[in-house]
Design a protein around this motif. Structure first.
Motif, PDB file in Angstrom:
ATOM      1  N   ILE A 103       0.848  -1.665   0.373  1.00 51.75           N
ATOM      2  CA  ILE A 103       0.178  -0.224  -0.140  1.00 51.75           C
ATOM      3  C   ILE A 103       1.046   1.549   0.081  1.00 51.75           C
ATOM      4  N   LEU A 104       0.303   2.127  -0.781  1.00 50.09           N
ATOM      5  CA  LEU A 104       1.241   3.452  -1.142  1.00 50.09           C
ATOM      6  C   LEU A 104       0.249   4.259  -0.172  1.00 50.09           C
ATOM      7  N   SER A 105       0.690   5.384   0.241  1.00 53.14           N
ATOM      8  CA  SER A 105      -0.773   6.645   1.153  1.00 53.14           C
ATOM      9  C   SER A 105      -0.390   7.330   1.669  1.00 53.14           C
ATOM     10  N   ASP A 106      -0.805   8.460   1.396  1.00 52.93           N
ATOM     11  CA  ASP A 106      -0.732  10.182   2.253  1.00 52.93           C
ATOM     12  C   ASP A 106      -1.300  10.153   3.813  1.00 52.93           C
ATOM     13  N   GLY A 107      -2.169   8.410   3.802  1.00 53.95           N
ATOM     14  CA  GLY A 107      -2.852   8.730   5.723  1.00 53.95           C
ATOM     15  C   GLY A 107      -2.012   7.245   5.962  1.00 53.95           C
ATOM     16  N   ASP A 108      -1.965   7.423   7.384  1.00 54.95           N
ATOM     17  CA  ASP A 108      -1.609   5.933   7.923  1.00 54.95           C
ATOM     18  C   ASP A 108      -2.714   4.865   8.652  1.00 54.95           C
ATOM     19  N   GLU A 109      -2.085   3.980   8.810  1.00 54.64           N
ATOM     20  CA  GLU A 109      -3.676   4.045  10.000  1.00 54.64           C
ATOM     21  C   GLU A 109      -4.611   4.030  10.858  1.00 54.64           C
ATOM     22  N   LYS A 110      -3.508   4.738  11.846  1.00 52.84           N
ATOM     23  CA  LYS A 110      -4.180   6.342  12.494  1.00 52.84           C
ATOM     24  C   LYS A 110      -4.946   6.745  12.071  1.00 52.84           C
ATOM     25  N   THR A 111      -5.015   7.449  10.995  1.00 50.58           N
ATOM     26  CA  THR A 111      -5.708   8.482  10.271  1.00 50.58           C
ATOM     27  C   THR A 111      -6.879   8.729   9.264  1.00 50.58           C
ATOM     28  N   GLY A 112      -6.475   7.075   9.227  1.00 54.02           N
ATOM     29  CA  GLY A 112      -7.695   6.110   8.424  1.00 54.02           C
ATOM     30  C   GLY A 112      -6.879   6.412   6.453  1.00 54.02           C
ATOM     31  N   PHE A 113      -7.033   5.482   6.094  1.00 50.66           N
ATOM     32  CA  PHE A 113      -6.002   5.799   4.438  1.00 50.66           C
ATOM     33  C   PHE A 113      -6.975   6.597   3.416  1.00 50.66           C
ATOM     34  N   GLU A 114      -8.806   5.915   3.618  1.00 52.94           N
ATOM     35  CA  GLU A 114     -10.087   6.915   2.582  1.00 52.94           C
ATOM     36  C   GLU A 114      -9.714   8.200   2.402  1.00 52.94           C
ATOM     37  N   ALA A 115      -9.331   9.135   3.062  1.00 52.11           N
ATOM     38  CA  ALA A 115      -9.558  10.593   3.355  1.00 52.11           C
ATOM     39  C   ALA A 115      -8.456  10.977   2.761  1.00 52.11           C
ATOM     40  N   ALA A 116      -7.325  10.673   1.966  1.00 51.61           N
ATOM     41  CA  ALA A 116      -6.570  10.472   1.503  1.00 51.61           C
ATOM     42  C   ALA A 116      -6.336  10.131  -0.232  1.00 51.61           C
ATOM     43  N   PRO A 117      -5.208  10.085  -0.984  1.00 49.40           N
ATOM     44  CA  PRO A 117      -5.059   9.725  -1.525  1.00 49.40           C
ATOM     45  C   PRO A 117      -4.816   8.109  -1.603  1.00 49.40           C
ATOM     46  N   PHE A 118      -4.833   6.987  -1.875  1.00 53.37           N
ATOM     47  CA  PHE A 118      -3.967   5.840  -1.685  1.00 53.37           C
ATOM     48  C   PHE A 118      -3.802   4.720  -2.273  1.00 53.37           C
ATOM     49  N   MET A 119      -2.915   4.010  -2.344  1.00 55.51           N
ATOM     50  CA  MET A 119      -2.827   2.729  -3.685  1.00 55.51           C
ATOM     51  C   MET A 119      -2.573   1.509  -3.080  1.00 55.51           C
ATOM     52  N   ILE A 120      -2.535   0.631  -3.846  1.00 57.36           N
ATOM     53  CA  ILE A 120      -2.342  -0.849  -3.041  1.00 57.36           C
ATOM     54  C   ILE A 120      -2.283  -1.576  -4.866  1.00 57.36           C
ATOM     55  N   ILE A 121      -0.967  -2.412  -4.409  1.00 61.38           N
ATOM     56  CA  ILE A 121      -0.706  -3.073  -5.604  1.00 61.38           C
ATOM     57  C   ILE A 121      -0.199  -4.912  -5.123  1.00 61.38           C
ATOM     58  N   GLY A 122      -0.764  -5.373  -5.531  1.00 63.98           N
ATOM     59  CA  GLY A 122      -0.300  -7.120  -5.124  1.00 63.98           C
ATOM     60  C   GLY A 122      -0.910  -8.036  -6.821  1.00 63.98           C
ATOM     61  N   LEU A 123      -0.707  -9.150  -6.314  1.00 55.21           N
ATOM     62  CA  LEU A 123      -0.555 -10.385  -7.482  1.00 55.21           C
ATOM     63  C   LEU A 123      -1.653 -11.034  -6.953  1.00 55.21           C
ATOM     64  N   ILE A 124      -2.708 -10.868  -7.442  1.00 53.38           N
ATOM     65  CA  ILE A 124      -4.346 -11.968  -7.774  1.00 53.38           C
ATOM     66  C   ILE A 124      -3.851 -12.942  -7.997  1.00 53.38           C
ATOM     67  N   GLY A 125      -4.231 -14.266  -8.059  1.00 45.39           N
ATOM     68  CA  GLY A 125      -3.945 -15.744  -8.190  1.00 45.39           C
ATOM     69  C   GLY A 125      -4.803 -16.428  -9.426  1.00 45.39           C
ATOM     70  N   SER A 126      -5.621 -15.874 -10.469  1.00 50.04           N
ATOM     71  CA  SER A 126      -6.742 -15.783 -10.957  1.00 50.04           C
ATOM     72  C   SER A 126      -5.833 -14.954 -12.235  1.00 50.04           C
TER      73      SER A 126
END
Length: 316
Positions: free
Chosen positions: A194-217
């Motif tokens: 996860i790449l984010s401008d927020g964090d676990e404490k402030t919450g991710f949704e109130a600022a831009p963030f990205m999730i990058i990963g592989l899915i097995g399908s």
């Protein structure tokens, strides 16, 4: 019950996945790659090959390290104070660590046909709860004793951040552009980031963030990519009242892909967000790139998302 639920949740991972030791310790705490919890492992324990933690050469003894939500520690602490005698014959114990007061349990169990001793510890972190689960087979328990495990637990330390280079080095792909995101955090080391401008404490949704990963399908055929992309888009966590506004094929790093955009609400404050999902299709897996931004910030956030996407390449 919450105490045992938290301790059992990750302990199951240990059981799914003996060398003779000395009870002496190495000199300094060791952080397994990607972990925010470290400790001084008993001699004979080395960094694990298939999970985050330590194991013996024969993989008989396992020490798994993980993060739990920040509130997990408080719930375990409250359960301990409310019922210090424990439940089901399992009594929690407390222990002082460099990170603060920790709680742990010990129980006898089975790993297939093998009798094992299981230890589970939770300790406080600044924005998370640290978790350590240990499994010792019966044939190693005379040397790898309860006292030795307690000593190892007492050596536990926490680091607030894992170096970015260390986290990126665990990924099965290379990322050359981070678009000035303030926080970089592995969600599943070696699998998702996860790449984010927020964090676990402030919450991710109130600022831009990205999730990058592989899915097995992946899509069964080129004609199935659109349906597959839209179906996968409905599984983005934390999204409510989602509405797909665009979904079309694209090329990503020279490979076939699909871009899907969604308007939705997200987070505890019901933030209106716009989300983009890119899928890059492989033979058996797909790379999934998600970018989420408050709708008011979308025009600024989208170029950052695209720059990160275009900087992702296969490793090697």
């Amino acid at each position: 019950m919450k105490l045992l639920r938290y301790f059992a949740a990750v302990a199951l991972i240990v059981s799914a996945n003996s060398t003779v030791f000395s009870s002496a310790f190495a000199a300094d705490p060791v952080f397994p790659p990607g972990a925010r919890v470290g400790m001084t492992p008993l001699v004979g324990l080395n960094k694990a090959r298939t999970f985050i933690g330590f194991e013996t050469e024969d993989q008989g003894v396992k020490v798994l390290i993980a993060d739990l939500p920040a509130e997990a520690y408080g719930e375990v602490s409250n359960a301990f104070k409310a019922n210090p005698g424990g439940t089901g014959g399992i009594k929690p114990e407390s222990i002082e660590t460099a990170a603060g007061l920790a709680y742990y349990t010990v129980e006898n169990a089975k790993d297939g046909a093998t009798n094992v001793r299981r230890y589970s510890m939770i300790l406080p972190g600044p924005t998370f709860s640290g978790y350590v689960a240990v499994q010792v087979p019966e044939n190693a328990s005379r040397i790898y004793t309860d006292d030795a495990i307690r000593q190892m637990f007492a050596s536990a330390v926490i680091r607030n951040e894992v170096p970015v280079e260390e986290q990126l080095g665990l990924m099965p792909f290379k990322i050359s552009e981070l678009s000035s995101f303030k926080n970089i955090r592995t969600l599943a080391p070696g699998a998702a980031l996860i790449l984010s401008d927020g964090d676990e404490k402030t919450g991710f949704e109130a600022a831009p963030f990205m999730i990058i990963g592989l899915i097995g399908s992946t899509a069964a055929s080129p004609d199935d990519r659109g349906r597959f992309a839209q179906q996968i888009a409905t599984t983005i966590p934390g999204v409510r009242d989602g509405r797909i506004t665009m979904s079309e094929p694209v090329r990503i790093d020279g490979q076939p892909g699909y871009e899907t955009r969604i308007d939705a609400t997200s987070g505890k404050n019901n933030t209106p967000v716009t989300i983009v999902q890119w899928l890059r299709f492989g033979a058996q897996t797909s790379m999934r790139i998600i970018g989420s931004s408050p709708r008011d910030d979308w025009t600024k956030a989208f170029p950052r998302f695209r720059a990160v996407r275009d900087g992702i390449h296969p490793r090697g």
